[in-house]
Design an enzyme around this catalytic site. Structure first.
Site, PDB file in Angstrom:
ATOM      1  N   ASN A  89       0.834  -1.206   0.000  1.00  0.00           N
ATOM      2  CA  ASN A  89       0.000   0.000   0.000  1.00  0.00           C
ATOM      3  C   ASN A  89       0.871   1.259   0.000  1.00  0.00           C
ATOM      4  OD1 ASN A  89       0.947   0.380   2.608  1.00  0.00           O
ATOM      5  ND2 ASN A  89      -0.905  -0.413   3.585  1.00  0.00           N
ATOM      6  N   GLN A  95      -9.001  -6.501 -15.157  1.00  0.00           N
ATOM      7  CA  GLN A  95      -8.178  -5.523 -14.439  1.00  0.00           C
ATOM      8  C   GLN A  95      -9.033  -4.568 -13.608  1.00  0.00           C
ATOM      9  OE1 GLN A  95      -4.734  -5.680 -14.021  1.00  0.00           O
ATOM     10  NE2 GLN A  95      -5.517  -7.617 -14.824  1.00  0.00           N
ATOM     11  N   HIS A 130      -9.666  -5.360  -9.913  1.00  0.00           N
ATOM     12  CA  HIS A 130      -8.629  -5.282  -8.878  1.00  0.00           C
ATOM     13  C   HIS A 130      -8.919  -4.178  -7.871  1.00  0.00           C
ATOM     14  CE1 HIS A 130      -5.547  -8.230  -9.582  1.00  0.00           C
ATOM     15  NE2 HIS A 130      -5.492  -7.957 -10.871  1.00  0.00           N
ATOM     16  N   GLU A 185       0.565  -1.104 -18.548  1.00  0.00           N
ATOM     17  CA  GLU A 185       1.174  -2.287 -17.941  1.00  0.00           C
ATOM     18  C   GLU A 185       0.972  -3.526 -18.833  1.00  0.00           C
ATOM     19  OE1 GLU A 185      -0.828  -3.287 -14.341  1.00  0.00           O
ATOM     20  OE2 GLU A 185       0.755  -4.619 -13.614  1.00  0.00           O
ATOM     21  N   HIS A 186      -0.294  -3.749 -19.253  1.00  0.00           N
ATOM     22  CA  HIS A 186      -0.622  -4.906 -20.091  1.00  0.00           C
ATOM     23  C   HIS A 186      -1.245  -4.413 -21.396  1.00  0.00           C
ATOM     24  CE1 HIS A 186      -1.348  -6.240 -15.824  1.00  0.00           C
ATOM     25  NE2 HIS A 186      -0.544  -7.212 -16.196  1.00  0.00           N
ATOM     26  N   ASP A 214      -1.084 -13.547 -15.937  1.00  0.00           N
ATOM     27  CA  ASP A 214      -1.069 -13.258 -14.497  1.00  0.00           C
ATOM     28  C   ASP A 214      -0.678 -14.486 -13.694  1.00  0.00           C
ATOM     29  OD1 ASP A 214      -1.864 -10.658 -14.824  1.00  0.00           O
ATOM     30  OD2 ASP A 214      -3.977 -11.031 -14.397  1.00  0.00           O
ATOM     31  N   HIS A 274      44.944  11.347 -10.134  1.00  0.00           N
ATOM     32  CA  HIS A 274      44.565  10.502 -11.270  1.00  0.00           C
ATOM     33  C   HIS A 274      45.721  10.485 -12.281  1.00  0.00           C
ATOM     34  CE1 HIS A 274      40.521  10.787  -9.632  1.00  0.00           C
ATOM     35  NE2 HIS A 274      40.010  10.075 -10.619  1.00  0.00           N
TER      36      HIS A 274
END
Lengths: 440, 440
Positions: free
Chosen positions: B214, B259, B262, B327-328, B361, B420
């Site tokens: 969360n 989706q 969800h 995302e998908h 998934d 250096h």
């Protein structure tokens, strides 16, 4: 004089654990200040960026173009000496060659179930490169952050660098043009990070921000992370040298000082199996410090954070090195190839006696943007991968779908996601022989 | 009813830009609360973790072991039904196979100058996997976050998951044991992230923390980033379907809802070249919502964040899809192979009509932890790479050193880093014919 440790001492573990836990970065809490600057830039755009740039850098920029009449990249670059241009060109070409070898391949395979699986790599569209001002404004860093993006195929590379009172180095300007920066804005600090993340004036937002900066820049990157991508948070530089009796103490001393001179918070560590070498390096450091223009910084780093660790054998050296997980690890030993497989955590490894870290800082071609502060435990140096991303690709044939559907349905049911289940079952009904209704 | 857009409408660009800019994640400012919890955990360790766990989860844990007598992973797993265990095993094996194919190769080459260059991949030593409690406590997520770490060769995989009042799902417990979790602690929230990052009681710190959570968990990961590695910050889930006249509107509607169910902040988008398909999908969504147990959440997501976008052709569909960077992405079209090369920004792509996202998934084997909220512009889904890191390796022969030294010296001089320069020149003098003193 650096601290010394000996793995055979009874208090080694206690002292070494404390040493490992020491914080070297300054612990300024700049979160609140940075959040306010970012909020202002998001709300007011170029006007806020111009205001902060006037305040912090004493530079007037146009709130729409974010440009200043006093900073002209091409004019600055023209002032870069020819031999320095040639050195930058040499480094550029080697960095380009190394990173070209990093391009990963797309992949696709079809498994026994009839499911085609794989992935494709595509490049980012736009990247912002932050180049610090002041002491840490290095042309080599411009190349290291920009060339891999270009090789990856990023369409739009935006560079920002603060130009206090209009001042900027010709070599940085030349390196930017040589690397093919598409847009340049003379801005810095958290306001520049905000401008890159949110857009400001005619500067359109970028997808990812890379490059080192001070505590304000690092905190700003942390706060915009998620909205845009960022590279790792850069800390003070580190070198760890593992030396046996074949090492040249004067060379090792020079290498240790090459990191110590960056900043008093830098860290140089020698691990050696040979007591004489350890003492000789310690003496050589003291001697070389006397004739070093950056000696004051380097001496503070060496006395505060430096260490010489005496170990029984090279296996023990590797174990200690892995716990430290240094940015740079030199294997100044007779058989570096035998030692390399034992090194699990390091940003970059330099093999043998003729590969001083400074060579890799500039011209071997590998990237000098590397994980610091033990981040080599979990992250890699900058590379082509930072400017690419991987999309997974999958296709089920009707038969492949039928083979996978029952398990997917069972899991969707267990997770109480009925629409997931329906997106499977609605196809199962069509794929099955209409007479059976069998889900298998 | 979702919003509709049509690329041929004169106000399309204005409306679509506004749509793209909409924030879906809740904007709670939890930074201060999280900072306090992390400070407490760092200062007081297990005692603080036990106190917060009692307060937030109503669970008593031992401040030293961080365990509760009421949460026993093996006992919980034994309660998992046999057919569900079989589905988890099936998914596990496919995920293991897919990620095994991702192992990158070490690389080494010697260039014309006589410099050996390359890189080596090594695995992380320890990883913490955060598994959410409540609605989002999914056995599939346990597998997706844990199996790639195992395949990569991570030595120590530590799982944390809140168990409010001692409650935890048997499937999550079984998946954890099946995937080979080495340690488990029934803790959650920012205090669990702090315990993983700093260590607490007998829980030793890990090198990287992955897994969704969360707003408090996400913020805690952001705050410990740098000290440990983290994966990307997870936002609400998304699906984007590109459909032509060959698509089945009922199937597409089910996929969009998979989706939407969800969370109300999830987002489902249809892009179609076919007006009739668009209308049919819209109607099918309304119809399917009526018989969906998760219909209330899904309907809120669809009406608030859903969209149907009518485009002129598939090229335009790809352009719009790349701007959304979902995302998908499902390519429910006659020729998905012709379309795939046009998709530049997506977490995962599903080809053809028999590859609903839900299959990926759970059981195709590819990872379901994917970039959300347009992060596919700059980042990849979870993979083997997240549990490996790349060390660069370099070695100059004396001749290779001599070839590179002059440019390195010139750059060190330009960057005003004399140590250096000395680490180069001190070797140049030895490499050269002692008679000449020539640097070239």
């Amino acid at each position: 004089m650096a601290r010394t440790f000996n793995t055979s001492a009874p208090d080694f573990e206690t002292r070494f654990s404390r040493f490992l836990g020491e914080q070297r970065a300054d612990g300024h809490d700049v979160g609140g200040i940075v959040a306010k600057i970012l909020d202002e830039v998001e709300a007011r755009g170029g006007e806020a960026v111009a205001r902060y740039t006037a305040q912090f850098d004493e530079l007037q920029i146009d709130p729409t173009t974010l440009q200043s009449d006093n900073v002209d990249l091409a004019a600055l670059a023209a002032d870069c000496p020819a031999d320095l241009k040639a050195a930058i060109d040499f480094a550029h070409d080697r960095i380009a060659a190394y990173h070209s070898a990093q391009r990963p391949s797309d992949h696709s395979f079809t498994d026994e179930a009839g499911v085609e699986l794989g992935w494709r790599w595509t490049s980012l569209e736009s990247v912002g490169v932050y180049v610090p001002g002041g002491r840490a404004s290095y042309p080599s860093s411009v190349l290291m952050n920009t060339v891999p993006a270009k090789i990856a195929g990023v369409d739009r590379i935006v560079m920002v660098a603060p130009a206090p009172k209009g001042e900027m180095g010709p070599a940085v300007a030349y390196a930017a043009l040589r690397a093919g920066v598409d847009e340049f804005y003379p801005i810095g600090g958290a306001q520049a990070v905000g401008a890159l993340a949110f857009g400001a004036g005619r500067l359109a937002p970028v997808d990812k921000i890379v490059g080192p900066g001070n505590a304000f820049v690092a905190e700003a990157k942390r706060q915009v992370f998620g909205r845009v991508g960022i590279d790792t948070i850069a800390g003070p530089s580190e070198i760890l040298v593992i030396a046996d009796e074949t090492a040249n103490p004067d060379w090792i001393a020079a290498d240790l000082l090459s990191q110590a001179e960056h900043d008093p918070s830098s860290q140089s560590i020698l691990i050696t199996v040979n007591e004489a070498v350890g003492r000789a390096v310690d003496n050589a450091v003291d001697k070389q410090l006397k004739t070093l223009a950056t000696g004051e910084r380097a001496a503070r780093s060496w006395s505060t954070h430096g260490a010489i660790i005496f170990v029984a054998d090279l296996d023990q050296a590797a174990t200690i090195a892995n716990r430290i997980a240094a940015e740079h690890v030199e294997l100044a030993v007779a058989d570096p190839d035998g030692m390399l497989p034992k090194i699990r955590h390091a940003g970059a490894v330099f093999l043998g006696h003729h590969t001083p870290e400074a060579l890799g800082d500039y011209v071997t071609g590998s990237n000098h943007v590397l994980p610091t502060s033990r981040a080599a435990r979990f992250s890699s140096g900058l590379g082509l991968y930072d400017f690419l991303k991987r999309m997974s690709v999958q296709r089920a044939s009707p038969a492949g779908f039928a083979a996978l559907a029952p398990a997917a349905l069972r899991l969707a049911e267990a997770e109480r996601l009925p629409a997931h289940a329906r997106s499977i079952s609605i196809r199962s009904n069509a794929v099955q022989d209409p007479g059976t209704g069998d889900d298998g």
